[in-house]
Design a protein around this motif. Structure first.
Motif, PDB file in Angstrom:
ATOM      1  N   ILE A  19      25.219 -20.364 -12.630  1.00  0.00           N
ATOM      2  CA  ILE A  19      25.736 -21.536 -13.347  1.00  0.00           C
ATOM      3  C   ILE A  19      27.159 -21.854 -12.916  1.00  0.00           C
ATOM      4  O   ILE A  19      27.485 -23.010 -12.601  1.00  0.00           O
ATOM      5  CB  ILE A  19      25.681 -21.295 -14.864  1.00  0.00           C
ATOM      6  CG1 ILE A  19      24.231 -21.124 -15.318  1.00  0.00           C
ATOM      7  CG2 ILE A  19      26.353 -22.443 -15.622  1.00  0.00           C
ATOM      8  CD1 ILE A  19      24.084 -20.633 -16.742  1.00  0.00           C
ATOM      9  N   ARG A  23      28.857 -25.269 -10.893  1.00  0.00           N
ATOM     10  CA  ARG A  23      29.767 -26.183 -11.582  1.00  0.00           C
ATOM     11  C   ARG A  23      31.203 -26.117 -11.049  1.00  0.00           C
ATOM     12  O   ARG A  23      31.991 -27.034 -11.305  1.00  0.00           O
ATOM     13  CB  ARG A  23      29.777 -25.872 -13.091  1.00  0.00           C
ATOM     14  CG  ARG A  23      28.448 -26.067 -13.776  1.00  0.00           C
ATOM     15  CD  ARG A  23      27.925 -27.487 -13.598  1.00  0.00           C
ATOM     16  NE  ARG A  23      28.748 -28.450 -14.327  1.00  0.00           N
ATOM     17  CZ  ARG A  23      28.857 -29.729 -13.967  1.00  0.00           C
ATOM     18  NH1 ARG A  23      28.243 -30.200 -12.883  1.00  0.00           N
ATOM     19  NH2 ARG A  23      29.599 -30.555 -14.693  1.00  0.00           N
ATOM     20  N   ALA A  43      30.646 -25.611 -18.282  1.00  0.00           N
ATOM     21  CA  ALA A  43      30.156 -24.376 -17.663  1.00  0.00           C
ATOM     22  C   ALA A  43      30.354 -23.178 -18.586  1.00  0.00           C
ATOM     23  O   ALA A  43      29.491 -22.303 -18.661  1.00  0.00           O
ATOM     24  CB  ALA A  43      30.863 -24.146 -16.327  1.00  0.00           C
ATOM     25  N   ALA A  46      27.584 -23.345 -21.136  1.00  0.00           N
ATOM     26  CA  ALA A  46      26.274 -23.116 -20.523  1.00  0.00           C
ATOM     27  C   ALA A  46      26.062 -21.648 -20.186  1.00  0.00           C
ATOM     28  O   ALA A  46      24.969 -21.104 -20.374  1.00  0.00           O
ATOM     29  CB  ALA A  46      26.128 -23.980 -19.269  1.00  0.00           C
TER      30      ALA A  46
END
Length: 257
Positions: A19, A23, A43, A46
């Motif tokens: 992730i 990002r 981010a 997430a």
């Protein structure tokens, strides 16, 4: 060697890296300001949500405490998460940031994983199993430095201004004046550098539990010491000092003023 919990922590770090690397430097990165005026990106949220989802499936009885979604560390097993340590670096395009993951059992960190994919680095440890790092050249066991004199030591902190507000700028400068060299590598990186013997001391005037939970096990498994500024071996004391062990008490004495 590895344990089931350490193996899980490393898999959680893999999920986080997928992730964060996607990002990092993204033109559509969303940044908001939290009530304490620190930034949070899409981010950060997430990553924490992704890790919590895996833990809910694989360790449903465990508690979770994270920077973005909250939670507390009590008795029993708690996973302590900082989805992106160094968010200010992350949002500005500075590659020094990491995901921090720790398993705390009855108040003591027993597993720690620190993953800094933009640096190509990862550090991890489990109680009784030693401390390790990986980079593009492979994996190796790490130990703290053998520096025995404060005048030969290398010191790091995060933000000098934090000492003014939260502890004592004068006390920190006494320590800085006593060592051979000082820098502000900041955040996670300085504690990792202590664990691998690249520097000898890392001091922070203010921290949250998720900022430093992995380092209590990482630094101690590397042969060093990790305490708060009162000298207690804890990650939740509100401040922190990591060292090669030999220099710890002398550094604490100067930081106490």
């Amino acid at each position: 060697m590895s344990t089931p919990d350490l193996s899980l922590a490393l898999r959680l770090a893999d999920a986080a890296d997928a992730i964060t690397t996607a990002r990092f430097l993204a033109r559509d990165l969303r940044v908001e300001r939290k009530p304490d005026r620190t930034p949070v990106t899409d981010a950060d949220v997430a990553v924490e949500d992704a890790i919590r989802a895996v833990l809910a499936a694989e360790r449903p009885a465990d508690e979770v405490a994270g920077e973005e979604r909250g939670g507390t560390v009590g008795a029993g097993r708690t996973w302590v998460l900082d989805p992106i340590d160094g968010t200010k670096n992350f949002l500005r395009g500075v590659p020094v940031w990491a995901t921090l993951i720790a398993l705390v059992v009855d108040g003591t960190p027993v597993v720690g994983a620190v993953s800094a994919p933009a640096l190509g680095r990862r550090w991890w440890a489990a109680s009784g199993e030693g401390a390790f790092t990986s980079d593009p050249n492979g994996t190796r066991r790490i130990t703290v430095s053998g520096v025995h004199e404060l005048g030969d030591a290398y010191l790091s902190t995060t933000h000098l201004g934090s000492w003014v507000e939260h502890h004592s700028r004068e006390a920190y400068l006494k320590l800085a004046d006593a060592v051979w060299e000082n820098r502000a590598f900041g955040d996670f990186w300085q504690h990792c550098l202590v664990a691998e013997g690249a520097i000898d001391l890392a001091a922070e005037a203010i921290v949250n539990p998720w900022d430093v939970a992995p380092f209590q096990v990482l630094v101690t498994e590397a042969g060093g010491r990790f305490t708060d500024l009162a000298g207690a071996p804890r990650f939740d004391g509100g401040n922190a000092l990591s060292s090669n062990g030999v220099l710890h008490d002398e550094a604490l004495a100067l930081l106490r003023g």
